[in-house]
Design a protein around this motif. Sequence first.
Motif, PDB file in Angstrom:
ATOM      1  N   ASN A   1       0.227   4.929  -7.794  1.00  0.00           N
ATOM      2  CA  ASN A   1       1.390   4.885  -6.907  1.00  0.00           C
ATOM      3  C   ASN A   1       1.304   5.904  -5.788  1.00  0.00           C
ATOM      4  OD1 ASN A   1       2.507   2.775  -8.310  1.00  0.00           O
ATOM      5  ND2 ASN A   1       3.916   4.032  -9.509  1.00  0.00           N
ATOM      6  N   LEU A   2       0.790   7.079  -6.079  1.00  0.00           N
ATOM      7  CA  LEU A   2       0.669   8.099  -5.039  1.00  0.00           C
ATOM      8  C   LEU A   2      -0.391   7.708  -4.009  1.00  0.00           C
ATOM      9  CD1 LEU A   2       1.050  11.357  -7.177  1.00  0.00           C
ATOM     10  CD2 LEU A   2       2.773  10.192  -5.775  1.00  0.00           C
ATOM     11  N   GLN A   3      -1.451   7.043  -4.463  1.00  0.00           N
ATOM     12  CA  GLN A   3      -2.443   6.517  -3.525  1.00  0.00           C
ATOM     13  C   GLN A   3      -1.833   5.416  -2.657  1.00  0.00           C
ATOM     14  OE1 GLN A   3      -6.257   5.468  -5.473  1.00  0.00           O
ATOM     15  NE2 GLN A   3      -5.599   6.795  -7.165  1.00  0.00           N
ATOM     16  N   LEU A   4      -1.067   4.524  -3.293  1.00  0.00           N
ATOM     17  CA  LEU A   4      -0.422   3.451  -2.546  1.00  0.00           C
ATOM     18  C   LEU A   4       0.536   4.019  -1.503  1.00  0.00           C
ATOM     19  CD1 LEU A   4       0.405   0.992  -5.472  1.00  0.00           C
ATOM     20  CD2 LEU A   4      -1.282   0.619  -3.657  1.00  0.00           C
ATOM     21  N   LEU A   5       1.265   5.048  -1.859  1.00  0.00           N
ATOM     22  CA  LEU A   5       2.216   5.650  -0.915  1.00  0.00           C
ATOM     23  C   LEU A   5       1.486   6.225   0.287  1.00  0.00           C
ATOM     24  CD1 LEU A   5       5.123   6.429  -0.259  1.00  0.00           C
ATOM     25  CD2 LEU A   5       4.771   8.545  -1.564  1.00  0.00           C
ATOM     26  N   GLU A   6       0.324   6.826   0.042  1.00  0.00           N
ATOM     27  CA  GLU A   6      -0.454   7.379   1.153  1.00  0.00           C
ATOM     28  C   GLU A   6      -0.883   6.286   2.121  1.00  0.00           C
ATOM     29  OE1 GLU A   6      -4.545  10.027   1.856  1.00  0.00           O
ATOM     30  OE2 GLU A   6      -3.568  10.037  -0.112  1.00  0.00           O
ATOM     31  N   VAL A   7      -1.262   5.126   1.595  1.00  0.00           N
ATOM     32  CA  VAL A   7      -1.633   3.992   2.443  1.00  0.00           C
ATOM     33  C   VAL A   7      -0.388   3.440   3.133  1.00  0.00           C
ATOM     34  CG1 VAL A   7      -2.597   1.664   2.478  1.00  0.00           C
ATOM     35  CG2 VAL A   7      -3.630   3.423   1.001  1.00  0.00           C
ATOM     36  N   PHE A   8       0.673   3.237   2.373  1.00  0.00           N
ATOM     37  CA  PHE A   8       1.919   2.644   2.904  1.00  0.00           C
ATOM     38  C   PHE A   8       2.456   3.461   4.082  1.00  0.00           C
ATOM     39  CE2 PHE A   8       6.532   2.320   2.996  1.00  0.00           C
ATOM     40  CZ  PHE A   8       6.739   0.945   2.935  1.00  0.00           C
ATOM     41  N   ASN A   9       2.410   4.764   3.982  1.00  0.00           N
ATOM     42  CA  ASN A   9       2.963   5.616   5.041  1.00  0.00           C
ATOM     43  C   ASN A   9       2.178   5.535   6.346  1.00  0.00           C
ATOM     44  OD1 ASN A   9       5.125   6.572   3.562  1.00  0.00           O
ATOM     45  ND2 ASN A   9       4.033   8.342   2.756  1.00  0.00           N
ATOM     46  N   GLN A  10       1.003   4.919   6.309  1.00  0.00           N
ATOM     47  CA  GLN A  10       0.205   4.764   7.539  1.00  0.00           C
ATOM     48  C   GLN A  10       0.387   3.399   8.182  1.00  0.00           C
ATOM     49  OE1 GLN A  10      -3.928   6.535   7.299  1.00  0.00           O
ATOM     50  NE2 GLN A  10      -3.410   6.595   5.105  1.00  0.00           N
ATOM     51  N   LEU A  11       1.112   2.491   7.496  1.00  0.00           N
ATOM     52  CA  LEU A  11       1.296   1.147   8.048  1.00  0.00           C
ATOM     53  C   LEU A  11       2.265   1.163   9.211  1.00  0.00           C
ATOM     54  CD1 LEU A  11       1.446  -1.069   4.832  1.00  0.00           C
ATOM     55  CD2 LEU A  11      -0.214  -1.244   6.675  1.00  0.00           C
TER      56      LEU A  11
ATOM     57  N   SER B   1     -10.500  -9.013   0.476  1.00  0.00           N
ATOM     58  CA  SER B   1     -11.013  -8.251   1.626  1.00  0.00           C
ATOM     59  C   SER B   1     -12.418  -8.694   2.016  1.00  0.00           C
ATOM     60  CB  SER B   1     -11.023  -6.752   1.288  1.00  0.00           C
ATOM     61  OG  SER B   1     -11.825  -6.504   0.146  1.00  0.00           O
ATOM     62  N   LYS B   2     -12.992  -9.629   1.258  1.00  0.00           N
ATOM     63  CA  LYS B   2     -14.343 -10.105   1.579  1.00  0.00           C
ATOM     64  C   LYS B   2     -14.337 -10.823   2.924  1.00  0.00           C
ATOM     65  CE  LYS B   2     -15.738 -10.729  -3.254  1.00  0.00           C
ATOM     66  NZ  LYS B   2     -16.123 -11.707  -4.291  1.00  0.00           N
ATOM     67  N   GLY B   3     -15.179 -10.373   3.831  1.00  0.00           N
ATOM     68  CA  GLY B   3     -15.320 -11.018   5.126  1.00  0.00           C
ATOM     69  C   GLY B   3     -14.133 -10.805   6.049  1.00  0.00           C
ATOM     70  N   ILE B   4     -13.217  -9.918   5.698  1.00  0.00           N
ATOM     71  CA  ILE B   4     -12.018  -9.711   6.503  1.00  0.00           C
ATOM     72  C   ILE B   4     -12.370  -8.923   7.758  1.00  0.00           C
ATOM     73  CG2 ILE B   4     -11.160  -7.489   5.630  1.00  0.00           C
ATOM     74  CD1 ILE B   4      -8.947 -10.571   5.826  1.00  0.00           C
ATOM     75  N   ASP B   5     -11.698  -9.232   8.858  1.00  0.00           N
ATOM     76  CA  ASP B   5     -11.960  -8.535  10.112  1.00  0.00           C
ATOM     77  C   ASP B   5     -11.524  -7.068   9.989  1.00  0.00           C
ATOM     78  OD1 ASP B   5     -12.579  -9.242  13.161  1.00  0.00           O
ATOM     79  OD2 ASP B   5     -10.952  -7.749  13.117  1.00  0.00           O
ATOM     80  N   ASN B   6     -12.317  -6.179  10.551  1.00  0.00           N
ATOM     81  CA  ASN B   6     -12.045  -4.742  10.418  1.00  0.00           C
ATOM     82  C   ASN B   6     -10.741  -4.312  11.067  1.00  0.00           C
ATOM     83  OD1 ASN B   6     -14.280  -3.993   8.882  1.00  0.00           O
ATOM     84  ND2 ASN B   6     -15.596  -3.759  10.674  1.00  0.00           N
ATOM     85  N   SER B   7     -10.188  -5.156  11.955  1.00  0.00           N
ATOM     86  CA  SER B   7      -8.932  -4.796  12.613  1.00  0.00           C
ATOM     87  C   SER B   7      -7.778  -4.680  11.622  1.00  0.00           C
ATOM     88  CB  SER B   7      -8.591  -5.815  13.698  1.00  0.00           C
ATOM     89  OG  SER B   7      -8.504  -7.121  13.168  1.00  0.00           O
ATOM     90  N   TRP B   8      -7.900  -5.298  10.460  1.00  0.00           N
ATOM     91  CA  TRP B   8      -6.866  -5.168   9.435  1.00  0.00           C
ATOM     92  C   TRP B   8      -6.785  -3.740   8.904  1.00  0.00           C
ATOM     93  CZ3 TRP B   8      -3.220  -8.656   8.195  1.00  0.00           C
ATOM     94  CH2 TRP B   8      -3.416  -9.975   8.609  1.00  0.00           C
ATOM     95  N   LYS B   9      -7.846  -2.978   9.086  1.00  0.00           N
ATOM     96  CA  LYS B   9      -7.887  -1.608   8.556  1.00  0.00           C
ATOM     97  C   LYS B   9      -7.663  -0.555   9.634  1.00  0.00           C
ATOM     98  CE  LYS B   9     -11.333  -3.363   5.303  1.00  0.00           C
ATOM     99  NZ  LYS B   9     -12.748  -3.298   4.860  1.00  0.00           N
ATOM    100  N   GLU B  10      -7.422  -1.008  10.861  1.00  0.00           N
ATOM    101  CA  GLU B  10      -7.254  -0.061  11.975  1.00  0.00           C
ATOM    102  C   GLU B  10      -6.051   0.849  11.744  1.00  0.00           C
ATOM    103  OE1 GLU B  10      -6.976  -1.913  15.770  1.00  0.00           O
ATOM    104  OE2 GLU B  10      -9.081  -2.536  15.798  1.00  0.00           O
ATOM    105  N   GLY B  11      -6.256   2.130  12.071  1.00  0.00           N
ATOM    106  CA  GLY B  11      -5.170   3.094  11.970  1.00  0.00           C
ATOM    107  C   GLY B  11      -4.922   3.611  10.573  1.00  0.00           C
TER     108      GLY B  11
END
Length: 463
Positions: free
Chosen positions: A453-463, A250-260
């Motif tokens: 896993n529960l944290q990952l699921l929270e992220v996954f459900n927003q993709l 994630s170093k130097g990654i464009d912030n658009s990857w985190k949108e939404g």
Amino acid sequence: MCEFIVNGKTLPIPSFFQVYNYGGGFGDKSREVVYADMTTDTPALLNYFYISNKYPHMFQAKDFDNIGTFSTIGDVFNNIRKNLIEEKGYLYSGYPETDYDFNSKIILLDSGASNIVKFIAKDVDYNVEAFKEKLLEDMISYYDFADRYKFDIVIGFDLGGKYTFKDDEKNNVELNQFYDSIDKDEINRILLEKTTDYMISHPNYYPKVMATIHGRTPEEYKRYAIDAINLERITGYHYWGFALGGVASSKGIDNSWKEGIVMGASIKKNAKNALIPARAAKIVHNIVGNRPIHALGCGGYPNIAMNYFCGATSFDAASPARRVGDGNELSTNYVFDQNPPKKVRGKDVSFSKMFVGGLKSDLTLFDKEFDYIRINELDNNEPLCGCMACDKVNSFRDIKTLYANKSVEEESFYYAKQLMNIHAILQHRRLCEKLVQYDSMEDFCNDNPTSLNLQLLEVFNQL
């Protein structure tokens, strides 16, 4: 579909590739080769920059100077392993010498392009046009090498990523100015087109080829993948699969990857870092469908589940080896000490780290959450996982004893570190075996409700 057949060998979906960096260092890197028998048929990733000896570097291994008599890369590593054991004595006295054939593994070749880019840039005195010309020449050498030594899979030649700085590169003004000045997207596209031309002119090419996808933003990533598919249609050449480039950090990654994506306080670092490769996998999968997708450098344990359910079929990571590589000689004196000194005579006391948590041999969860913890902090009574490495000892205390025994037998120390490394690798592989039991990320996480896993699921459900 639960597997691919690659040159007669089975590649399960998903698969974790062990990274072998022999030629990029000594010590632990050598012992990874020696104890390869404990990894059985775990797929392997090799780095062209390290093993071709085309580019002089600090850890260059003479073993690769005269390999022309060998037919396959597996035969090359069989010979290296034999020499390490028989000539250098890199085998713990308590471990029996065991026959092993590297040809039983699926072996993937990655270019190590970021190091190649730095080497060529300096070699041409940072002249951009000369750099492009030399890069294309080296691309051809790379593909020739992969075919000559019968690699099973080859990753498309590209500019690579720039995640780490070595040899005082942070202060190399010319290198950084050069790197910032080149049009990376343009060069990567040229390399993709030239790769296609090369493959068309080599119809009997042995390795399976994966086109490497790039893009500064998710939208650019999508456009690149679409263009790769269009290139297939135009030329009639079809890649076997696709590799996800430039998303391992994630170093130097464009912030658009985190949108939404809302990262609340409950989402910790491991789950946050899993977002970007998962999003890249989903983008590419939506375009290429059920074709092989390899997430380059994205196979750290916390990433695997999201990668898989977003469409990646394989991944690699050097994290198991890096965590055991943290251990130095000073730490062997304090492995039974819960409160060791941080420094001795001005030098750091640094311990190898053990993978804890994960899955038992029956693929049920351990009570402990996944983590890498320093070997001196391990509970001696913690249950072993039943993998091939854990079966070599009776307890974690045995591993500590082997680690501490360096002054008596140096190979004891390296053996302990490889038991830790291989345990972690086989835990990554065990997770891959677990995932195929589930049809969805939600089912997997709800049935295995660790905090991660529960944290990952929270992220996954927003993709």
